[in-house]
Design an enzyme around this catalytic site. Structure first.
Site, PDB file in Angstrom:
ATOM      1  N   TYR A  64       0.853  -1.195   0.000  1.00 43.88           N
ATOM      2  CA  TYR A  64       0.000   0.000   0.000  1.00 43.88           C
ATOM      3  C   TYR A  64       0.883   1.237   0.000  1.00 43.88           C
ATOM      4  O   TYR A  64       1.611   1.487   0.962  1.00 43.88           O
ATOM      5  CB  TYR A  64      -0.885  -0.042   1.246  1.00 43.88           C
ATOM      6  CG  TYR A  64      -1.911   1.056   1.393  1.00 43.88           C
ATOM      7  CD1 TYR A  64      -2.279   1.889   0.335  1.00 43.88           C
ATOM      8  CD2 TYR A  64      -2.560   1.242   2.616  1.00 43.88           C
ATOM      9  CE1 TYR A  64      -3.227   2.868   0.491  1.00 43.88           C
ATOM     10  CE2 TYR A  64      -3.523   2.228   2.785  1.00 43.88           C
ATOM     11  CZ  TYR A  64      -3.851   3.038   1.726  1.00 43.88           C
ATOM     12  OH  TYR A  64      -4.799   4.024   1.889  1.00 43.88           O
TER      13      TYR A  64
ATOM     14  N   LYS B  65      -1.427  -1.244  -4.089  1.00 48.42           N
ATOM     15  CA  LYS B  65      -2.495  -0.252  -4.016  1.00 48.42           C
ATOM     16  C   LYS B  65      -1.800   1.100  -4.107  1.00 48.42           C
ATOM     17  O   LYS B  65      -1.088   1.516  -3.199  1.00 48.42           O
ATOM     18  CB  LYS B  65      -3.295  -0.353  -2.718  1.00 48.42           C
ATOM     19  CG  LYS B  65      -4.383   0.727  -2.617  1.00 48.42           C
ATOM     20  CD  LYS B  65      -5.116   0.692  -1.280  1.00 48.42           C
ATOM     21  CE  LYS B  65      -6.142   1.828  -1.219  1.00 48.42           C
ATOM     22  NZ  LYS B  65      -6.834   1.891   0.092  1.00 48.42           N
TER      23      LYS B  65
END
Length: 328
Positions: free
Chosen positions: A152, A180
């Site tokens: 992330y 992400k």
């Protein structure tokens, strides 16, 4: 269906479980509902997840930023992951947010999460106590060995970018599912062109990220509210008209720091009791009135309106603030 650029690299290294994660186009960063006493409301959670499944969501981020995992005890965090696995595994992928700025803590949580049966981990670089590029790699690698992981990258929260050069250090790792990515279109294109599976972390950009810039899909906050419409944007043909219709909702949801908007709106829908854990609080009544009008235009039938009275503005006095279930 033509293979996306993200599927072209590191196939020999990737496990079957990792490859299965790379195929998922719509994941929801799902909200965690609370009971009046501040504990997690598992009954409301189950109903919300059923709505997600019915509307084509393929994975849930359990205890992410939107799900307020940072406000959980680890016991709560593990309990919600285990409950979700026991109740929904095989119907929707369970991605446990086991990231931490402490490497030892992240390793412990990730190992436990996979022992409970989660399908994937969401891993983050150290926030607040930032480290070097080499430190980021070592921090993530320590947890990536236990099973599929999505890295992330959200510099707006961590104050440190995970550069493409760092990401490519993981390209041949058997458990590296992808990223992400919150740095926008250009970064997603750069990584996708190198064969990295990317999920947009910005709902307002996600449609173009998916159809123009090479993203596999999105890890979405908006999918809490209109999962079926987000499914159309990710799985259907390019649909600029629908994306334009949803732009005001994207903007509304992030006018206040996430997850204030999505929390407030799900409470207005009756999908969660109007109970906040501090430091989060409700959006203003003016904002609440605005979004009711907005959803009538989009179509309230697309939303998880579970309350007997339908979508409500609510009064400020209807909302309650708690610290945690243990503190009440």
């Amino acid at each position: 269906m033509a293979e996306s650029p993200a599927g072209k690299k590191a196939k020999m290294a990737a496990t079957a479980a990792t490859l299965s994660i790379r195929k998922l186009r719509l994941m929801t960063a799902i909200k965690t509902p609370y009971r009046q006493d501040g504990n997690i409301d598992y009954e409301a959670w189950d109903k919300l997840v059923e709505h997600q499944i019915a509307n084509g969501v393929e994975a849930l981020i359990v205890g992410g930023t939107t799900g307020e995992g940072h406000l959980f005890t680890w016991e709560e965090h593990f309990a919600l992951i285990a409950h979700s696995v026991g109740k929904f595994k095989g119907r929707i992928a369970i991605v446990g947010n086991t990231g931490s700025n402490s490497t030892a803590e992240m390793v412990y949580a990730t190992k436990k999460g996979f022992a409970m049966g989660m399908d994937c981990a969401l891993l983050i670089n150290p926030y607040y106590g930032k480290t070097s590029a080499r430190g980021i790699v070592m921090h993530i690698e320590a947890s990536l060995k236990y099973g599929p992981g999505i890295i992330y990258n959200v510099p707006g929260r961590t104050a440190q970018d995970i550069s493409p050069e760092i990401i490519m250090k993981f390209a041949e790792h058997e458990h590296f599912a992808g990223v992400k990515e919150c740095k926008g279109h250009d970064r997603i294109k750069e990584l996708s062109d190198k064969g990295v599976a990317c999920w947009s972390g910005n709902d307002e950009e996600s449609h173009l990220d998916r159809h123009v810039y090479g993203a596999v899909g999105v890890i979405s906050v908006t999918a809490n509210i209109v999962p079926g419409l987000m499914h159309k944007l990710m799985h259907g043909e390019r649909n600029d008209a629908l994306d334009t219709t949803l732009q005001p909702l994207y903007k509304w949801l992030f006018t206040e720091p996430n997850p204030i908007g999505v929390n407030t709106l799900l409470m207005m829908c009756g999908a969660a009791s109007p109970v906040f854990r501090l430091p989060y609080t409700f959006a203003s009544k003016e904002m609440r009135e605005e979004v009711v009008t907005m959803l009538k235009t989009i179509g309230v039938e697309n939303c998880p309106v579970f309350g007997a009275q339908g979508l409500q503005v609510l009064e400020d006095s209807d909302f309650k603030h708690t610290l945690s279930g243990d503190a009440e």
